[in-house]
Design an enzyme around this catalytic site. Sequence first.
Site, PDB file in Angstrom:
ATOM      1  N   SER A  18      -5.552  -7.150  -4.097  1.00  0.00           N
ATOM      2  CA  SER A  18      -4.208  -6.776  -4.501  1.00  0.00           C
ATOM      3  C   SER A  18      -3.116  -7.742  -4.046  1.00  0.00           C
ATOM      4  O   SER A  18      -2.029  -7.737  -4.597  1.00  0.00           O
ATOM      5  CB  SER A  18      -3.879  -5.387  -3.965  1.00  0.00           C
ATOM      6  OG  SER A  18      -3.855  -5.396  -2.542  1.00  0.00           O
ATOM      7  N   LYS A  73       3.982 -10.021   1.575  1.00  0.00           N
ATOM      8  CA  LYS A  73       3.536  -9.038   0.567  1.00  0.00           C
ATOM      9  C   LYS A  73       4.472  -7.838   0.587  1.00  0.00           C
ATOM     10  O   LYS A  73       4.909  -7.408   1.665  1.00  0.00           O
ATOM     11  CB  LYS A  73       2.092  -8.615   0.881  1.00  0.00           C
ATOM     12  CG  LYS A  73       1.449  -7.704  -0.157  1.00  0.00           C
ATOM     13  CD  LYS A  73      -0.007  -7.409   0.185  1.00  0.00           C
ATOM     14  CE  LYS A  73      -0.670  -6.493  -0.834  1.00  0.00           C
ATOM     15  NZ  LYS A  73      -2.095  -6.220  -0.523  1.00  0.00           N
ATOM     16  N   SER A 103      -8.563  -7.284  -0.258  1.00  0.00           N
ATOM     17  CA  SER A 103      -7.326  -7.760  -0.885  1.00  0.00           C
ATOM     18  C   SER A 103      -6.717  -9.030  -0.302  1.00  0.00           C
ATOM     19  O   SER A 103      -5.758  -9.548  -0.878  1.00  0.00           O
ATOM     20  CB  SER A 103      -6.272  -6.660  -0.863  1.00  0.00           C
ATOM     21  OG  SER A 103      -6.523  -5.764  -1.902  1.00  0.00           O
TER      22      SER A 103
END
Length: 480
Positions: free
Chosen positions: A152, A77, A176
Amino acid sequence: MNRPDATAVAAAIRSGALRAVDHARATLDAIDTANPGLNAYHEVFHDAALERAAAIDAMIAAGRDPGPLAGVCVAVKDNIATTLGQTTCSSRMLTGYRSPFDATVVTRLVGAGAVIVGKTNMDEFAMGSSSETCAWGVVRNPHDPTRTPGGSSGGSAAAMAARLCDLSLGSDTGGSIRQPAAFCGIVGLKPTYGRISRWGLVAFGSSLDQIGPFTSTVRDAALAYGVMAGVDAHDSTSAPVPVEDWQATPPADPRALRVGVPSQYLRNNDPAVTEALERALGLLRAAGATIVDIDLPMTDHGISTYYVIAPAEASSNLARFDGIRYGHRATQRAGEGLEELYARSRSEGFGAEVQRRIMLGTYVLSSGYYDAYYDRALRIRRLIKQEFDTAFAQCDVILGPTAPTAAFTIGGVTDPLQMYMNDVYTVNTNIAGIAGISLPGGIDRSSGHALPVGLQLQAPAFAESRLLRASELLERLLSA
Ligand code: GLN
């Protein structure tokens, strides 16, 4: 999507049955084919990945063991620092930023033989539940490209679900990792607060943030967790609690397992979500587990508490991005003072949702409102923790849905409050600092597409072995 899990890939590479270079090349080819449609990756490290894979093969040829993740392709990420490529948090504020160091999790994964293949798109600064606030375009769900992968950590979840990596990393401040895992039909683990070092994770809500893996199987989640977990001198909040070898914990005996189901998790879910939960409960019951009805009334106060604490911490953490110390700097206009330059740099650099959070956070911390909002939220936080303690005296794990619905359509949720409600079952895990995992629990066919539905298990702080063993049991029951 038929690809062996990371455990099997590493075993094949370690035994010499599969070359790391061939595996990396196949992964990169799959990314090149599928990523333009999904937008899961922001950057792909073709050359570095092949070079690293060749080094793994050379180690094996020389009789050395690269480690338990030998040749495993990992997607990271974009809020986790890597010396490879950029670390942008999917924000214009950090366009072109290159980290001079690797996050501890990256160092540990690479030390165990992993190959980093790229950085994944996300909601800007990890604020969101749909990956639509990503400055580099929306991410699409591999199960239906008109739908969001969740957020997210949507890019990492989509990359994993489309098998464009063997495992990926996300961060979870209020859901997330777990919510995108649910939307994409994969496993997503949020460990206990402090279990995995946050060194190199760009801070959002520092008292809530945790890094964790997305995988296709529970055993892979355990493998990645085992490599990453443990105290780190660079992160003073990382816990000096020894990491147990989860395999030393005996497999869960369903007849000795007490599964708590909070009545507050049974309302307001889509029918397919309710069905998935009922099916899981039926299977657990048939296997001999005890289902315990429990009460978590503070579930109803999670969202309001989270949306005071997380923005408060974010407003403080993001203050450093002013265009002078860090981040995008607007072109200075003649006669413009520093205040105006800060304001314009931050207005240009941050998107609408990040600005909303900063304003919310600044407001609840301002004098006059601090007691009414922030201090009160901290008191409720204590009650939420106490409520989980009481619940875990009655049961070993808590089971419920990860989110009330399957993936929604891109552009389908425009009201911020409605978006925030996605996290109703996940935020309190972070608020209490305990461990949670989302597992593929069923399929919602009501839209005409087969959309995954996630089930969440929660366990007390530092009870990851228990959580993983119970997850493995549920995974087996659901797939039988
Ligand atoms: N969706 C939540 C938010 O927008 C959680 C985000 C996260 O866990 N990083 O804040």
